[in-house]
Structures are given as C-alpha cells and as structure tokens.
Design an enzyme around this catalytic site. Structure first.
Site, PDB file in Angstrom:
ATOM      1  N   LYS A  56      38.768  42.766  25.291  1.00 27.46           N
ATOM      2  CA  LYS A  56      38.191  41.481  25.699  1.00 27.46           C
ATOM      3  C   LYS A  56      37.724  40.719  24.461  1.00 27.46           C
ATOM      4  O   LYS A  56      37.161  41.304  23.524  1.00 27.46           O
ATOM      5  CB  LYS A  56      37.014  41.739  26.638  1.00 27.46           C
ATOM      6  N   GLU A 114      37.923  44.171  36.421  1.00 28.46           N
ATOM      7  CA  GLU A 114      37.408  44.590  35.117  1.00 28.46           C
ATOM      8  C   GLU A 114      36.704  45.953  35.224  1.00 28.46           C
ATOM      9  O   GLU A 114      36.015  46.228  36.210  1.00 28.46           O
ATOM     10  CB  GLU A 114      36.423  43.515  34.654  1.00 28.46           C
ATOM     11  N   CYS A 161      38.143  38.390  32.218  1.00 28.91           N
ATOM     12  CA  CYS A 161      37.010  37.649  32.752  1.00 28.91           C
ATOM     13  C   CYS A 161      36.579  36.447  31.905  1.00 28.91           C
ATOM     14  O   CYS A 161      37.185  35.397  31.955  1.00 28.91           O
ATOM     15  CB  CYS A 161      35.836  38.599  32.976  1.00 28.91           C
TER      16      CYS A 161
END
Length: 632
Positions: A114, A45, A168
């Site tokens: 995200k 990330e 994530c």
C-alpha cells in the site's frame, strides 16, 4: 470471447484475529468464483487477519498464523486458474507492510504494498505499517520462493488483459497509483479496501470508483471489509463495486452477514481501443514496470452482460427530458451561430412529413424561439412528387401550421418530367436516375429559394444516412447547414417523441412516428407508400448498432455480429444480422466520397462522420479485409 473477462469482488465473513477461520471462507469464495468462470477475484484489505486487528499486527503469533494459513490457501487452490487477490501483512526487512498478494494455481505471482496510509480520525495505520510507495524492482522471500514485491508490478495474460492493484486509501489520494498503472497499460484495476460506513459515504465511494474507472479508461473492481470487521467505534458494511469506463456494472447490498460475491463481464478489448480512439491517453507518462505473466485463465462460455440494442439512446427514461433538451439546445445554438454570423434571418427547410425533416423543423423552430425571431421567417417547403402520399403531405402541413411557420408547396412532377425529357430518360423506368432526378430537383428548389429569400438551407439528413450514403450526391446530400448530421435515426425517433409535451403537435408527431420510413420517390399505389427504406437497406436499429461499435472503438465485424446477436435476440437471427452487416460495411466504405464533402453540421453525440470532426478516411479505401474477417 472478443476481449470479455469475468471479474469478481468478494466480501468474506471475517473474524478479526482468526486467520484459520477467515482462510476457510476465502477458499470457499475462490472456489465459487472459479466455478463461475471468473478470471480475477479481489478480496477486502488485510483479508486473512481482519483490518481492525490494530496493535495485534505487532504480535508474532498473528503474523505467524497468517503466513501459515496463506500457505494453506495456496495448497487448497493449487488447481484453480482463477486469480485471487487477498490482503496480508508482510514483514520484510524488519518493516511491516499492508499488502495485496496475487495468487494463482497455488503460487504467489507478486505482492503489492500500500502506498498511502491513513493516519487520522478512526484510522491510524502508520502505528503498525509503513508506506511501500518507493518499493520497486524488489523481491521478498516467502516459503522459500523469491516473489516480486513492489508498486511497479502489473499482471498480464499477454492477450487483452493487464491489471494493477492498489489498496484502499490509494484510491482516495490526490494522485492514485492506479493512474500510473493505467498509463502503463493496465486496463483492469483492483482495490482491496476497509472503508467504514458513515452517512452518505457509500454513494461517494461508488462515485469515486466509477469516476476513477472513467478517468483511467479501465475497469475497476473494489472490495471493502464486511460487517465482521465492525468493532469498537467503527462499523463496516462490505461494499463491493465493479465499474467500467465511468459506469457501474454491479454492486452488492451492504451489511450482509454471509459471504457475498458479485461478478461482471468487462470488455477489455473495447477499453484498449477506446484509449486509441477517444482520448489523450497516449500522452500519459510511462514509468518502469515489471510485467508478471499469469497462467491461462478461465474462459467465459456465455456472456453474462446485457448488450444495449440502441447504444445511442439513453436507457433510463428519467434522463429523457434532460437528454433531449440538451440535443435540441446543441442543434439550435449551432444554427443560431451560423445564421447570426452570416447575418441571415430566414431558414429554408424541405418538409416531407418524415422523421428527419420533422426534427430539423422542430430544432430550427426552437432556435427562433430562443432568439425571439419571427417564426414566419422559417420557410417550410413541401415538394410532392410521384411517390408522395396524402398521409405524409398532410402531416407536414399540420406540423407547419401548428408551429406558425411559412408553408409553401411546389409540385416537382412537371420539373422532373422536363428533366427526364432533357436527359432522354424513360419516365416508366424507375431506376436510380428516376429517383435522383427528383432528389436533385428538390435540392435545387431549396437552394434557389434560399438565394431569393436571403435564407439558409437547413439539411435534414441524419447520421445513419450519412454512414450508409443513403442520399443523392449533390441532392439531399447537400445543404447550407446539416443540422441532423450527427444524430442517428434511432435517436431522432427518440427526440421527436419528446416534443409530444406540446399538445398542439402531439397527434401529428404520433402519426409521423408511425409512418414507414421512405424517400417516397417511387410512385405510390392507391395512396400507400410502396418504397420502404428499411426493406432496401435494412433496419436502422441494426445499422445504428453496427455504426456505434465500428466507429466508437474500431470493433471487428465478427465481434459486432456477436454482440448484435445477443442484443437483438428474438428479433433478428444471426443470418439476418450478417446479411445487413455486410451491406453496412460495403456501403460505409463505398460511400465515403459523400462524407468527404458533406456540409457543416453540429456535433451532438460522441460520434460524427464529418471529415472536419471525428472521421477522416480515404474515399477509395477497400472493404475486403473487413468482409473476410466476418467470414472467418
């Protein structure tokens, strides 16, 4: 390569807040992945800046440097077909998003934001970023180009591969975005992560990746930030994981000070067809997505993956006791239910001293032990004929005596002679008729004895024989409960060996396992077996391998041959494999009529050929196109 793609997880050396130096490491790893014929490589990330830059993300200098070095990466990888997925902070409409950029051949194919931002304990992403979970059908401008931007992006080569990307915390959410990606056809999933290290977290992280790959029936590739991210109160280990349909194929050693790159060859063709064969996948809700076409990908020249030659047999020895206990429990409790429901207290089994009848007897014996039933109510019948040797008969007797069951011996030679005479068959003509008369004589005896004793005839035939039709129709093909019918020969050998824990039968089991597989229907020579099954129909190890791949996900014959050549390298050459694969296909198709009327039996593994369980097929389906595909 029959649907195989090589994927990679890369953990680069990171300097927080220094995109220039990070870019050099990223380029090195992309080049390394390309040299290794990797189709797609994923990075951690916020790869260019470092994840822990915190409020520096709100500084113009860092974002400008990141964008400059992203352009440099594109320039340096313009002739690289490998797709690289790297993390960046994207400024769009005066908002900052934590994103994944998908790069190939010097171009950005798409950018995925995200969805779920952690904002607790050591992570406070909402301080700098906002969620992108509602962004769909949108583009963003970078370097004068309009680039697809949103959570609705999937990437495909229009062949076997379609992949999606999440970041994530997305994986840790109650409903990960990858669920929706999989529902829309993604069979390959990537995750750019910055997951810090805590006691026990690595094991949970691996389990999460592995189980998500199983739930989505996909391959899942995960890359987490390395030790260079460690700062203030957090330490990062750089965990890289590649899983496929519930199994982890590769993971790295964490806490490396150098760049790491792990690869694995994932079978995306298999995953696509497993979705058709094994699950309610097709009932999943689809959403509107944008499919981004990728350019030609590197092709694998050699497969870097171990192919298990015995797919029905557990590969880990430590699992043996648990797995065998489970198999025998399923068999035993299936039989208990049948006997209890029918109010039957006796079991009748034909015992030959071979593998199948041995397991049937042992599992029946276990059922009687569980219920506290009298072992003498298990009536084991040995029925010597023209081919019976003293070795097999002796082993049958020893096993029955050790188990304390009732043993009866009925010689079938006179019965068979009378049958030959009745149908005017020459006793010296050792044809199929000669063999089948004996098989049906034995079945007739067992059925009639069961009627006389008020018992249940326990079938001994296994899944391998069911697949090949290696049984006599209305002979050993028939029983009142086929206890072994979903256990292949290779697994039967494995389970029987497990029973050696009982020292009273260990020696006889050793000899049974060492005895050539034979129906013993042709006359023996000097008390030695002359009719070995595997010399007639081929090795059961090969047939079980063929069966697994043919049924499990409908593999094409050419792929089965390809995999078998790798799995049995040094044991069987391609010519031998092709010979027995052709025979398998011919027998599998022509013998379906036997399976259409096979008796009940407990489903033990993931494959059954019972028409009431897994397999429904026309008895007169033609095999021609399967043989043609193999020839091509």
């Amino acid at each position: 390569m029959f649907g195989y793609y090589r994927v990679a997880s890369a953990v680069n050396k990171t300097i927080v807040g220094n995109p220039a130096k990070n870019a050099e490491e990223i380029i090195t790893l992309i080049q390394d992945a390309y040299a290794k014929e990797v189709s797609v490589v994923v990075f951690p990330e916020l790869t260019l800046t470092g994840y822990t830059a915190s409020d520096l993300f709100l500084n113009q200098t860092l974002i400008a440097s990141q964008n400059e070095k992203l352009a440099y990466i594109l320039q340096q990888t313009s002739d690289i077909h490998t797709i690289a997925i790297i993390g960046l902070a994207l400024l769009e409409a005066d908002r900052l998003y934590n994103c994944a950029a998908v790069l190939q051949n010097g171009k950005i194919l798409g950018i995925v934001p995200k969805s779920y931002l952690p904002n607790k304990k050591e992570f406070y992403e909402k301080r700098q970023f906002i969620t992108g979970r509602d962004i769909t059908r949108t583009t963003t401008e970078l370097y004068g180009e309009e680039i697809p931007f949103g959570v609705d992006l999937l990437f495909s080569d229009s062949k076997e591969m379609t992949f999606g990307v999440e970041l994530c915390e997305d994986l840790w959410a109650v409903t990960p975005p990858s669920n929706h990606m999989a529902n829309n056809g993604a069979n390959l999933l990537f995750n750019l992560s910055a997951s810090n290290e805590l006691i026990g977290k690595a094991e949970y992280r691996e389990e999460l990746v592995r189980t998500q790959s199983g739930r989505c029936m996909a391959a899942y590739v995960y890359a987490s930030a390395g030790v260079g991210e460690s700062t203030t109160d957090t330490v990062f280990g750089g965990h890289a994981i590649i899983s496929e349909y519930g199994s982890t194929l590769a993971q790295n050693e964490r806490f490396s000070l150098e760049n790491t790159l792990i690869t694995a060859d994932v079978d995306l063709e298999r995953l696509r067809w497993l979705r058709l064969n094994e699950s309610s996948y097709s009932d999943g809700r689809r959403k509107k997505t944008r499919i981004i076409k990728v350019d030609n990908l590197p092709e694998i020249t050699t497969l870097d993956r171990k192919i298990n030659p015995m797919p029905f047999v557990p590969s880990l020895f430590e699992e043996k006791k648990h797995r065998c206990d489970e198999i025998v429990q399923i068999q035993a409790h299936g039989l208990i239910k049948r006997m209890s429901h029918a109010h039957i207290t006796k079991a009748v089994i034909g015992i030959s001293g071979g593998l199948d009848s041995t397991l049937a007897l042992l599992s029946t014996h276990r059922a009687f032990e569980i219920m506290g039933w009298d072992h003498t109510n298990i009536i084991a019948v040995t029925m010597p004929g023209f081919g019976t040797t003293s070795r097999t008969k002796s082993n049958a007797v020893k096993l029955c005596e050790a188990l304390g069951v009732t043993l009866r011996t009925i010689d079938i030679t006179d019965i068979s002679h009378k049958e030959f005479e009745a149908i005017e068959h020459n006793v010296n003509e050792h044809s199929v008729t000669y063999e089948n008369v004996q098989a049906r004589a034995r079945t007739s005896i067992l059925m009639n004895m069961a009627n006389k004793e008020g018992g249940l005839v326990i079938g001994t035939g296994d899944l391998s024989e069911v697949a090949l039709g290696w049984s006599t129709y209305n002979g050993d093909h028939m029983s009142m409960y086929a206890i072994n019918s979903s256990i292949p020969k290779t697994l039967i050998q494995y389970v029987i060996e497990y029973f050696k824990y009982d020292e009273s039968i260990a020696d006889v089991i050793d000899d049974i396992l060492d005895t050539p597989i034979s129906p013993e229907l042709l006359p023996h020579k000097e008390d030695e077996i002359v009719q070995e099954t595997e010399s007639i129909v081929g090795p059961y190890a090969l047939h079980d391998f063929f069966l697994y791949h043919f049924i499990k996900y409908g593999a094409k014959p050419a792929k089965i041959r390809f995999l078998a050549t790798l799995a049995f390298e040094g044991k069987y050459d391609q010519e031998t494999i092709t010979k027995w694969l052709k025979l398998f296909l011919k027998r599998f198709f022509t013998q379906q009529f036997k399976r259409s009327c096979m008796p009940d039996g407990p489903k033990v593994g993931t494959i059954s050929l019972s028409p009431r369980a897994d397999w429904k097929m026309a008895s007169d389906a033609d095999v021609e196109i399967w043989l043609e595909e193999l020839e091509k």
